[in-house]
Design a protein around this motif. Structure first.
Motif, PDB file in Angstrom:
ATOM      1  N   UNK A  18      38.289  37.561  32.470  1.00 48.83           N
ATOM      2  CA  UNK A  18      37.822  37.428  33.846  1.00 48.83           C
ATOM      3  C   UNK A  18      38.983  37.388  34.842  1.00 48.83           C
ATOM      4  N   UNK A  19      40.070  36.743  34.462  1.00 45.30           N
ATOM      5  CA  UNK A  19      41.176  36.562  35.407  1.00 45.30           C
ATOM      6  C   UNK A  19      41.869  37.865  35.761  1.00 45.30           C
ATOM      7  N   UNK A  20      41.652  38.911  34.963  1.00 45.97           N
ATOM      8  CA  UNK A  20      42.296  40.198  35.250  1.00 45.97           C
ATOM      9  C   UNK A  20      41.396  41.119  36.073  1.00 45.97           C
ATOM     10  N   UNK A  21      40.166  40.704  36.328  1.00 53.43           N
ATOM     11  CA  UNK A  21      39.230  41.567  37.053  1.00 53.43           C
ATOM     12  C   UNK A  21      39.630  41.666  38.532  1.00 53.43           C
ATOM     13  N   UNK A  22      39.670  42.888  38.997  1.00 57.95           N
ATOM     14  CA  UNK A  22      40.027  43.111  40.405  1.00 57.95           C
ATOM     15  C   UNK A  22      38.999  42.492  41.340  1.00 57.95           C
ATOM     16  N   UNK A  23      37.732  42.499  40.950  1.00 56.63           N
ATOM     17  CA  UNK A  23      36.693  41.931  41.803  1.00 56.63           C
ATOM     18  C   UNK A  23      36.898  40.429  41.997  1.00 56.63           C
ATOM     19  N   UNK A  24      37.401  39.747  40.965  1.00 53.84           N
ATOM     20  CA  UNK A  24      37.698  38.318  41.074  1.00 53.84           C
ATOM     21  C   UNK A  24      38.831  38.087  42.069  1.00 53.84           C
ATOM     22  N   UNK A  25      39.845  38.926  41.985  1.00 55.64           N
ATOM     23  CA  UNK A  25      40.972  38.784  42.919  1.00 55.64           C
ATOM     24  C   UNK A  25      40.510  38.965  44.360  1.00 55.64           C
ATOM     25  N   UNK A  26      39.649  39.953  44.580  1.00 57.60           N
ATOM     26  CA  UNK A  26      39.165  40.190  45.939  1.00 57.60           C
ATOM     27  C   UNK A  26      38.317  39.030  46.440  1.00 57.60           C
ATOM     28  N   UNK A  27      37.411  38.536  45.607  1.00 61.29           N
ATOM     29  CA  UNK A  27      36.553  37.436  46.055  1.00 61.29           C
ATOM     30  C   UNK A  27      37.361  36.167  46.277  1.00 61.29           C
ATOM     31  N   UNK A  28      38.359  35.921  45.435  1.00 59.84           N
ATOM     32  CA  UNK A  28      39.201  34.739  45.621  1.00 59.84           C
ATOM     33  C   UNK A  28      40.015  34.813  46.902  1.00 59.84           C
ATOM     34  N   UNK A  29      40.336  36.029  47.355  1.00 61.91           N
ATOM     35  CA  UNK A  29      41.140  36.167  48.577  1.00 61.91           C
ATOM     36  C   UNK A  29      40.375  35.733  49.826  1.00 61.91           C
ATOM     37  N   UNK A  30      39.029  35.779  49.774  1.00 59.67           N
ATOM     38  CA  UNK A  30      38.236  35.373  50.946  1.00 59.67           C
ATOM     39  C   UNK A  30      37.444  34.096  50.692  1.00 59.67           C
ATOM     40  N   UNK A  31      37.319  33.702  49.417  1.00 62.90           N
ATOM     41  CA  UNK A  31      36.554  32.510  49.055  1.00 62.90           C
ATOM     42  C   UNK A  31      37.369  31.710  48.042  1.00 62.90           C
ATOM     43  N   UNK A  32      38.417  31.070  48.528  1.00 63.80           N
ATOM     44  CA  UNK A  32      39.382  30.418  47.642  1.00 63.80           C
ATOM     45  C   UNK A  32      38.748  29.288  46.835  1.00 63.80           C
ATOM     46  N   UNK A  33      37.787  28.573  47.428  1.00 60.22           N
ATOM     47  CA  UNK A  33      37.160  27.467  46.714  1.00 60.22           C
ATOM     48  C   UNK A  33      36.035  27.934  45.808  1.00 60.22           C
ATOM     49  N   UNK A  34      35.596  29.172  45.970  1.00 64.57           N
ATOM     50  CA  UNK A  34      34.509  29.709  45.157  1.00 64.57           C
ATOM     51  C   UNK A  34      33.137  29.197  45.545  1.00 64.57           C
ATOM     52  N   UNK A  35      33.033  28.513  46.668  1.00 66.63           N
ATOM     53  CA  UNK A  35      31.772  27.873  47.040  1.00 66.63           C
ATOM     54  C   UNK A  35      30.666  28.862  47.379  1.00 66.63           C
TER      55      UNK A  35
END
Length: 676
Positions: free
Chosen positions: A221-238
């Motif tokens: 999961x940590x290598x998925x580009x989609x995760x990187x993009x979502x984390x860039x705008x939603x750092x807390x994951x809420x």
């Protein structure tokens, strides 16, 4: 049975939370149209449907173009992560499949639980609605995508809406975005990754967006580009929910992945098994339930986070809470934007609908223009332009006159010491005649005077040109500021202003050339300063002659001239007396000439500006407006393209926002806390 160790919407059951294995109709019913979600959830749909319809209506009205964010479930994932399969499972329809990017435009999927047995499907794009059916929906989507994004493999930001009204589907609206790919295939642009990233970021960046991140169980999961993009705008994951696909293909370690949550998914995980091969959706759900119940590894995962029915239920609850939380703010923003748009609309010029109204408007504008010009050109009142120094005209005109005077006094012709007596010797030699000695020839005086006037003649002409160029800028600026709302009047008044200034310039040029000719024609003044200055200078004659005749002396300090060298002067002893008289009179008279030029220029300028404002301007504009190029006063009724465009945009915006406000007003009584 294991647990994710993470609080989710399903961890604490509400009256709407029903486990798939307890009540899923797809397991116990033979009806092919059996609902995907439990009957109690269908009741939940009935509660949120009006809210979701309201948001969909707002989205269809393009309210997001006005900067108003709407709660949206955005589906993102790396290419081949199983995004389309998840959407197919939720909607129970087939979407386009193939190599490369299948989703080339944002696909807005609107699912609506339908009471009728026959489903209704339609596509909405570029102002058209195309009806289709379950058999042909994939092909219809491909055709619509080609219309929007072209027949190649490129992508587009223009959305395509798929409406699915089908019995048993969850009430959801989601936006499916192109899958993330880093390597362009044949036919794709080289910057395909950047294009896809831009689209995804545009949709997931707003705080109102819920990110449905589709992850394949087969990857880290940590290598998925989609995760990187979502984390860039939603750092807390809420506001990020993860759905894990292909659970059956990579069950090893999946329990640990969703339990550890190394990538910070705030809304939790849902693990699913999508339809395989020719399975019916009913068969796929039954196989999914069996998989997570009996598989030695997958059965460890808590049943509250497995299965498409759980995903549907979780999405509906997240969506309901998001809408419930966002609607008050949306309502406020719509009202604020509406007030702002109405304020801008009221500031637009009132439309002119009759000749009488046009004539009245024209007279009012001309009166306002003349008064504004009187203030800044004649009276020196600058309150309308406090910070625009250029429009402080009387001050600027005085500065220009002072600069003109300085230039005249600083030119070589105004230097009293320049070619001291040499010029006079030359003129006196050529002015010799049969007459009594020691009489000063008037022709010599006029010759020197004419030479000096010719030498400065370009200065007044350049000053006139500069002066009227400045006045032109001011007059045109004032004219345009008063007619900016009337396109046809802009054209006429600009032509009139430019024509009038050119006429005034030519008239002033003619006048200044006449003044120059007058100064060359004769020498005259009644100014007593001339006699005073000439007598003062002539008082030095005796001392000057004595010093020149004393061969032991080489120079002297002459008042008004400075140090004068004698070497060249002793060559003309017979003309020295007359030359001295001539120079002193020329110097004294030249001061009168320069002062007279400046004074006359100032008086003529004041008269010209007065005539321009009070007599010439109005007549020039009327003649222009009524002439062959003006097309009459009725043309005032035509708005400028800019104003017409702005009026049209504001009219559309106001209507759109009023419609949006009405939509919200209709459901305001239904806004409830769906989590209760």
């Amino acid at each position: 049975m294991g647990s994710t160790g993470k609080q989710t919407y399903s961890d604490t059951k509400s009256s709407s939370d029903v486990d798939y294995e307890e009540s899923s109709p797809e397991v116990v019913q033979e009806d092919p149209h059996a609902p995907l979600v439990a009957p109690i959830v269908a009741s939940f749909n009935d509660r949120i449907r009006p809210l979701l319809d309201a948001v969909d209506k707002l989205r269809n009205l393009m309210v997001m173009e006005e900067g108003i964010e709407l709660p949206t479930i955005v589906v993102v994932g790396d290419q081949s992560s199983g995004k389309s399969s998840v959407l197919e499972s939720l909607a129970r329809i087939s979407l386009p499949r193939g190599q490369g990017i299948c989703t080339r435009v944002p696909l807005v999927v609107r699912l609506q639980n339908h009471t009728e047995p026959e489903p209704e499907l339609s596509l909405e794009y570029k102002g058209r609605v195309v009806h289709t059916d379950e058999l042909h929906v994939a092909g219809a989507i491909s055709v619509a995508t080609d219309v929007i994004a072209g027949n190649g493999k490129g992508i587009s930001k223009t959305p395509l809406t798929l409406v699915v009204k089908k019995k048993g589907v969850p009430d959801l609206t989601m936006v499916d975005l192109p899958g993330i790919t880093r390597v362009p295939v044949h036919g794709q642009p080289e910057n395909i990754y950047d294009q896809i990233k831009d689209i995804i970021m545009e949709y997931i960046k707003p705080e109102a967006s819920i990110i449905l991140n589709v992850l394949s169980a087969t990857v880290d999961f940590s290598t998925c580009e989609s995760i990187r993009m979502s984390q860039s705008v939603d750092k807390t994951g809420e506001r990020t929910l993860a759905v894990v696909t292909k659970s059956d293909k990579s069950p090893e370690g999946l329990f640990e992945k969703v339990t550890a949550d190394d990538v910070n998914i705030g809304l939790g995980y849902v693990c699913v098994r999508n339809r395989v091969g020719d399975e019916t959706y009913r068969e796929a759900r039954a196989e999914e339930a069996r998989l997570f119940e009996t598989h030695p590894l997958l059965s460890k995962i808590d049943k509250s986070i497995v299965g498409i029915p759980v995903l549907a239920q979780k999405l509906m609850m997240i969506q309901a809470k998001s809408i419930d939380r966002s609607l008050p703010d949306i309502d406020k923003k719509i009202n604020d934007k509406l007030s702002q748009s109405l304020s801008e609309f009221r500031k637009l010029p009132r439309s002119i609908s009759s000749t009488a109204e046009a004539l009245t408007t024209f007279m009012r504008i001309i009166g306002a223009v003349k008064e504004a010009l009187r203030k800044i050109l004649l009276r020196g009142e600058f309150h309308e332009y406090p910070d625009e120094k250029k429009m402080h005209c009387t001050a600027r005109l005085v500065e220009m006159l002072n600069a003109f005077s300085d230039e005249l006094h600083g030119c070589p012709e105004s230097d009293p010491k320049r070619k001291f007596l040499i010029e006079e010797f030359e003129c006196l030699e050529e002015a010799k005649e049969i007459s009594l000695p020691n009489f000063l020839p008037r022709t010599a005086f006029l010759s020197i005077l004419q030479s000096k006037v010719n030498g400065i003649s370009s200065i007044p002409i350049a000053f006139i040109d500069k002066l009227w160029s400045y006045v032109e800028e001011v007059v045109i600026a004032v004219l345009m500021s008063h007619v900016e709302d009337y396109y046809q009047l802009q054209l006429s008044t600009r032509r009139a202003g430019l024509n009038l200034i050119e006429k005034m310039r030519e008239k002033s040029m003619k006048w200044v050339m006449e003044v120059i000719e007058m100064e060359k024609l004769t020498d005259y003044t009644c100014n007593p300063e001339f006699l005073k200055d000439s007598n003062r200078l002539m008082c030095q004659k005796e001392a000057f002659m004595r010093e020149v005749n004393d061969t032991s002396r080489f120079r002297m300090d002459l008042e008004g001239f400075g140090w004068i060298e004698f070497e060249n002067l002793r060559q003309f002893p017979h003309l020295l007396d007359q030359a001295f008289d001539l120079r002193m009179r020329i110097v004294a008279y030249w001061k009168v000439v320069l002062r007279r030029l400046v004074d006359l220029m100032a008086l003529n300028l004041r008269l010209s500006l007065d005539n321009l404002v009070n007599k010439e301007l109005e007549m020039e504009i009327v003649n222009e407006l009524m002439g062959p190029h003006g097309n009459g006063i009725e043309r005032l009724m035509e708005e400028s393209p800019a104003v017409a465009t702005k009026r049209g945009k504001l009219t559309a915006t106001v209507k759109k926002l009023k419609d949006c406000r009405e939509i919200l007003a209709n459901i305001r009584g239904r806004i409830t806390n769906c989590g209760d």
